[in-house]
Design a protein around this motif. Structure first.
Motif, PDB file in Angstrom:
ATOM      1  N   GLU A 155       0.834  -1.200   0.000  1.00 24.75           N
ATOM      2  CA  GLU A 155       0.000   0.000   0.000  1.00 24.75           C
ATOM      3  C   GLU A 155       0.871   1.254   0.000  1.00 24.75           C
ATOM      4  O   GLU A 155       1.883   1.325   0.679  1.00 24.75           O
ATOM      5  N   ARG A 156       0.451   2.216  -0.786  1.00 23.20           N
ATOM      6  CA  ARG A 156       1.104   3.520  -0.783  1.00 23.20           C
ATOM      7  C   ARG A 156       0.183   4.510  -0.074  1.00 23.20           C
ATOM      8  O   ARG A 156      -1.029   4.488  -0.332  1.00 23.20           O
ATOM      9  N   PRO A 157       0.614   5.352   0.809  1.00 32.06           N
ATOM     10  CA  PRO A 157       2.018   5.604   1.167  1.00 32.06           C
ATOM     11  C   PRO A 157       2.470   4.850   2.419  1.00 32.06           C
ATOM     12  O   PRO A 157       3.618   5.024   2.846  1.00 32.06           O
ATOM     13  N   THR A 158       1.606   4.038   3.041  1.00 31.04           N
ATOM     14  CA  THR A 158       1.950   3.456   4.336  1.00 31.04           C
ATOM     15  C   THR A 158       3.053   2.410   4.242  1.00 31.04           C
ATOM     16  O   THR A 158       3.756   2.165   5.222  1.00 31.04           O
ATOM     17  N   GLY A 159       3.193   1.749   3.082  1.00 30.33           N
ATOM     18  CA  GLY A 159       4.156   0.671   2.939  1.00 30.33           C
ATOM     19  C   GLY A 159       3.653  -0.660   3.457  1.00 30.33           C
ATOM     20  O   GLY A 159       4.385  -1.661   3.434  1.00 30.33           O
ATOM     21  N   ARG A 160       2.407  -0.705   3.937  1.00 29.65           N
ATOM     22  CA  ARG A 160       1.859  -1.946   4.481  1.00 29.65           C
ATOM     23  C   ARG A 160       1.753  -3.014   3.403  1.00 29.65           C
ATOM     24  O   ARG A 160       1.300  -2.761   2.301  1.00 29.65           O
ATOM     25  N   LEU A 161       2.203  -4.239   3.730  1.00 28.15           N
ATOM     26  CA  LEU A 161       2.035  -5.352   2.810  1.00 28.15           C
ATOM     27  C   LEU A 161       0.554  -5.612   2.610  1.00 28.15           C
ATOM     28  O   LEU A 161      -0.214  -5.695   3.578  1.00 28.15           O
ATOM     29  N   LEU A 162       0.137  -5.767   1.353  1.00 30.21           N
ATOM     30  CA  LEU A 162      -1.257  -6.087   1.041  1.00 30.21           C
ATOM     31  C   LEU A 162      -1.431  -7.524   0.575  1.00 30.21           C
ATOM     32  O   LEU A 162      -2.514  -8.096   0.732  1.00 30.21           O
ATOM     33  N   GLY A 163      -0.387  -8.114  -0.024  1.00 31.91           N
ATOM     34  CA  GLY A 163      -0.528  -9.479  -0.496  1.00 31.91           C
ATOM     35  C   GLY A 163       0.730  -9.964  -1.191  1.00 31.91           C
ATOM     36  O   GLY A 163       1.617  -9.185  -1.527  1.00 31.91           O
ATOM     37  N   ALA A 208       3.256 -11.729   8.039  1.00 36.85           N
ATOM     38  CA  ALA A 208       3.476 -10.290   7.883  1.00 36.85           C
ATOM     39  C   ALA A 208       2.139  -9.572   7.705  1.00 36.85           C
ATOM     40  O   ALA A 208       1.929  -8.474   8.252  1.00 36.85           O
ATOM     41  N   LEU A 209       1.214 -10.171   6.954  1.00 43.74           N
ATOM     42  CA  LEU A 209      -0.121  -9.594   6.812  1.00 43.74           C
ATOM     43  C   LEU A 209      -0.851  -9.590   8.142  1.00 43.74           C
ATOM     44  O   LEU A 209      -1.510  -8.612   8.514  1.00 43.74           O
ATOM     45  N   TRP A 210      -0.754 -10.704   8.865  1.00 43.58           N
ATOM     46  CA  TRP A 210      -1.466 -10.854  10.132  1.00 43.58           C
ATOM     47  C   TRP A 210      -1.066  -9.777  11.130  1.00 43.58           C
ATOM     48  O   TRP A 210      -1.888  -9.256  11.879  1.00 43.58           O
ATOM     49  N   THR A 211       0.240  -9.460  11.134  1.00 41.79           N
ATOM     50  CA  THR A 211       0.762  -8.480  12.092  1.00 41.79           C
ATOM     51  C   THR A 211       0.901  -7.085  11.490  1.00 41.79           C
ATOM     52  O   THR A 211       1.438  -6.182  12.129  1.00 41.79           O
ATOM     53  N   GLY A 260       9.034  -2.765   4.167  1.00 48.33           N
ATOM     54  CA  GLY A 260      10.361  -2.443   4.674  1.00 48.33           C
ATOM     55  C   GLY A 260      10.705  -3.270   5.899  1.00 48.33           C
ATOM     56  O   GLY A 260      11.832  -3.771   6.039  1.00 48.33           O
ATOM     57  N   GLU A 261       9.732  -3.434   6.792  1.00 51.64           N
ATOM     58  CA  GLU A 261       9.955  -4.266   7.977  1.00 51.64           C
ATOM     59  C   GLU A 261      10.122  -5.731   7.599  1.00 51.64           C
ATOM     60  O   GLU A 261      10.983  -6.440   8.142  1.00 51.64           O
ATOM     61  N   LEU A 262       9.323  -6.211   6.650  1.00 47.11           N
ATOM     62  CA  LEU A 262       9.437  -7.597   6.207  1.00 47.11           C
ATOM     63  C   LEU A 262      10.818  -7.861   5.614  1.00 47.11           C
ATOM     64  O   LEU A 262      11.416  -8.922   5.846  1.00 47.11           O
ATOM     65  N   ILE A 295      13.727 -10.362  -0.775  1.00 41.90           N
ATOM     66  CA  ILE A 295      14.124  -9.643  -1.992  1.00 41.90           C
ATOM     67  C   ILE A 295      12.930  -8.896  -2.568  1.00 41.90           C
ATOM     68  O   ILE A 295      13.024  -7.719  -2.949  1.00 41.90           O
ATOM     69  N   ALA A 296      11.755  -9.576  -2.629  1.00 42.39           N
ATOM     70  CA  ALA A 296      10.553  -8.932  -3.148  1.00 42.39           C
ATOM     71  C   ALA A 296      10.125  -7.771  -2.256  1.00 42.39           C
ATOM     72  O   ALA A 296       9.749  -6.699  -2.741  1.00 42.39           O
ATOM     73  N   ALA A 297      10.184  -7.988  -0.944  1.00 47.73           N
ATOM     74  CA  ALA A 297       9.799  -6.924  -0.017  1.00 47.73           C
ATOM     75  C   ALA A 297      10.734  -5.724  -0.135  1.00 47.73           C
ATOM     76  O   ALA A 297      10.292  -4.566  -0.115  1.00 47.73           O
ATOM     77  N   ARG A 298      12.024  -5.995  -0.264  1.00 49.54           N
ATOM     78  CA  ARG A 298      12.993  -4.902  -0.407  1.00 49.54           C
ATOM     79  C   ARG A 298      12.742  -4.119  -1.688  1.00 49.54           C
ATOM     80  O   ARG A 298      12.790  -2.875  -1.695  1.00 49.54           O
ATOM     81  N   LYS A 299      12.429  -4.833  -2.783  1.00 46.44           N
ATOM     82  CA  LYS A 299      12.158  -4.152  -4.051  1.00 46.44           C
ATOM     83  C   LYS A 299      10.909  -3.308  -3.944  1.00 46.44           C
ATOM     84  O   LYS A 299      10.841  -2.181  -4.463  1.00 46.44           O
ATOM     85  N   ALA A 300       9.863  -3.833  -3.246  1.00 43.87           N
ATOM     86  CA  ALA A 300       8.641  -3.052  -3.062  1.00 43.87           C
ATOM     87  C   ALA A 300       8.914  -1.811  -2.225  1.00 43.87           C
ATOM     88  O   ALA A 300       8.404  -0.726  -2.519  1.00 43.87           O
ATOM     89  N   ALA A 301       9.731  -1.948  -1.163  1.00 45.55           N
ATOM     90  CA  ALA A 301      10.066  -0.796  -0.330  1.00 45.55           C
ATOM     91  C   ALA A 301      10.823   0.248  -1.127  1.00 45.55           C
ATOM     92  O   ALA A 301      10.574   1.451  -1.000  1.00 45.55           O
ATOM     93  N   ASP A 302      11.745  -0.211  -1.995  1.00 47.50           N
ATOM     94  CA  ASP A 302      12.491   0.731  -2.852  1.00 47.50           C
ATOM     95  C   ASP A 302      11.526   1.456  -3.777  1.00 47.50           C
ATOM     96  O   ASP A 302      11.657   2.663  -4.013  1.00 47.50           O
ATOM     97  N   ARG A 303      10.574   0.730  -4.339  1.00 45.00           N
ATOM     98  CA  ARG A 303       9.615   1.345  -5.267  1.00 45.00           C
ATOM     99  C   ARG A 303       8.763   2.388  -4.553  1.00 45.00           C
ATOM    100  O   ARG A 303       8.459   3.445  -5.096  1.00 45.00           O
ATOM    101  N   LEU A 304       8.396   2.097  -3.312  1.00 48.01           N
ATOM    102  CA  LEU A 304       7.625   3.062  -2.527  1.00 48.01           C
ATOM    103  C   LEU A 304       8.430   4.311  -2.242  1.00 48.01           C
ATOM    104  O   LEU A 304       7.895   5.423  -2.241  1.00 48.01           O
TER     105      LEU A 304
END
Length: 451
Positions: free
Chosen positions: A385-393, A412-415, A420-422, A442-451
């Motif tokens: 999610e943008r801008p929070t960075g929360r994992l959505l799926g 990670a979704l549950w909590t 970025g935290e993941l 790796i996927a989480a880091r790439k998503a955080a970079d994109r955000l």
């Protein structure tokens, strides 16, 4: 005087609830008299294991049974098989049942009612849909019917639907030596994944010798003296000696609807988080809607994991204890031959449909360190999610060692972790199991970079 608890449905949810209610009642000093009725021949079995029984991985139906009727009776539950509930009167507090073995109707009174009627396969509403040789796969009786059919000399199988059951049954048919065609109306197999990952599933199935026909709707089934002979679609006609329906299920709530109990848009019963429907009536399992913590909405997700947990919560509360079912995040996985598939939370398509501001990234990696023998490819797609960075799926497609990584994403979704935290979580590493950065990170880091 003991309270009478009447359970309709003697599989995962119903018998989990009944057993837990008795255990809790014993601890809380309550006295319960529990009766369970079921129209089938089996109790407490794994419907998810049926494709593997058909494929030959599981030796017999008995291996899929956690507890038999006799075992439940020994634990104090009056189990009545081949006994079908035909009507519910919640005002008068009775259920009409048809004992098929004895050939009689009777009314059973109750103080507390548990509705655990499960789900029923969806059959295409087209000519020939009730022909012999067309099989749903929901109960052990269904699995037995498929195996009896496969004992004949057959050559061609058509599987209608390319979801979880469709893929699993397609593999079972391939392993049985049949030529297999899978027909699905979606753009790609597995519509619980985004289409870009579905294309990988499509290609892998074709490489396994499965003919995959997408964007095709069934319009009829051709039949002959022995039953089904072909599946007719708007993309062509496909000969078939046996047909398996993987077109999904719907909540089996006709009795509940007739009784005026509250249903959601999917037709599933609506409960609170104690699994109570209304005073004196409870429900759990494939016949209920469940709260999705990520979507913030009610959904129908028929899985044995939820059924057993909901049954335990229900039984605890009915027996005098206290428990809550906290909802789900939409986690599931399967495989077709050696390709593993998994997902949790929202897909990119879901995020678009929900109007969420989001980013989606896809990475290619390996299941082990790249230099380690036996490493396999893995694809991870992640939505944040943008801008929070929360994992959505997240979604995963890969070979051996891929799918269970989805559990990290589910937690990670549950909590409600951010990507970025993941990316910075302390996951285990050794070359035989993962690269130094796990593919999920790796996927989480790439998503955080994109955000």
């Amino acid at each position: 005087m003991a309270d009478r608890v009447l359970v309709i449905g003697a599989d995962a949810a119903g018998m989990s609830a009944a057993s837990q209610a008795l255990r809790t009642a014993k601890a809380t000093g309550r006295d319960l008299d529990v009766i369970a009725v079921d129209r089938g021949h089996w109790t407490s079995y794994s419907a998810c294991g049926i494709p593997y029984w058909v494929a030959g991985d599981v030796a017999s139906a008995d291996k899929l049974v956690a507890r038999t009727p006799e075992q439940h009776r020994a634990n104090g539950i009056d189990v009545r098989m081949v006994t079908e509930a035909t009507a519910i009167d919640t005002d008068a507090g009775w259920v009409e049942v048809h004992d098929h073995a004895a050939g009689r109707l009777e009314r059973l009174g109750y103080d507390q009612l548990i509705i655990a009627t499960g789900a029923t396969p969806v059959r295409p509403d087209v000519p020939g849909a009730d022909a012999a040789g067309i099989h749903g796969v929901q109960t052990l009786d269904d699995g037995g019917a498929v195996l009896r059919h496969l004992a004949r000399p057959l050559e061609r199988a058509v599987v209608v639907g390319a979801g979880y059951i469709g893929l699993e049954m397609a593999e079972a048919m391939v392993r049985r030596g049949l030529a297999v065609t899978v027909v699905d109306r979606g753009r790609e197999p597995m519509n619980t994944l985004d289409p870009d990952l579905g294309t990988q599933v499509h290609a892998a199935m074709e490489a396994m010798g499965i003919d995959v026909v997408t964007s095709a709707s069934v319009t009829a089934f051709e039949t002959g003296p022995g039953g089904v002979t072909a599946v007719v679609t708007d993309a062509g006609t496909f000969p078939a000696d046996v047909v398996v329906l993987g077109t999904g299920v719907r909540p089996a709530t006709d009795l509940a609807r007739a009784a005026g109990l509250p249903l959601g848009p999917s037709g599933g019963l609506r409960t609170d988080d104690t699994q109570r429907v209304v005073d004196g009536v409870w429900s759990a399992g494939d016949c209920v809607e469940t709260w999705d913590r990520v979507r913030g909405d009610w959904v129908h997700v028929p899985l044995g994991t939820h059924a057993n947990k909901q049954g335990r919560v229900l039984g605890t509360n009915l027996g005098g204890g206290s428990a809550r079912f906290p909802g789900i995040v939409g986690t599931a996985l399967t495989k077709v031959c050696d390709l593993e598939l998994a997902r949790t939370g929202l897909t990119e398509g879901d995020a678009v449909d929900a109007g969420l501001d989001h980013v989606a990234v896809t990475i290619e990696s390996t299941t082990r360190s790249g230099y380690f023998p036996g490493t396999k490819p893995i694809t991870v797609k992640m939505v944040a999610e943008r801008p929070t960075g929360r994992l959505l799926g997240a979604q995963i497609v890969g070979r051996d060692g891929s799918a269970k990584r989805i559990d990290v994403c589910a937690m990670a979704l549950w909590t409600e972790l951010t990507v970025g935290e993941l990316a910075m979580t302390d996951l285990a590493y050794a070359p035989p199991f993962s690269s130094v950065w796990d593919p999920v990170q790796i996927a989480a880091r790439k998503a955080a970079d994109r955000l």
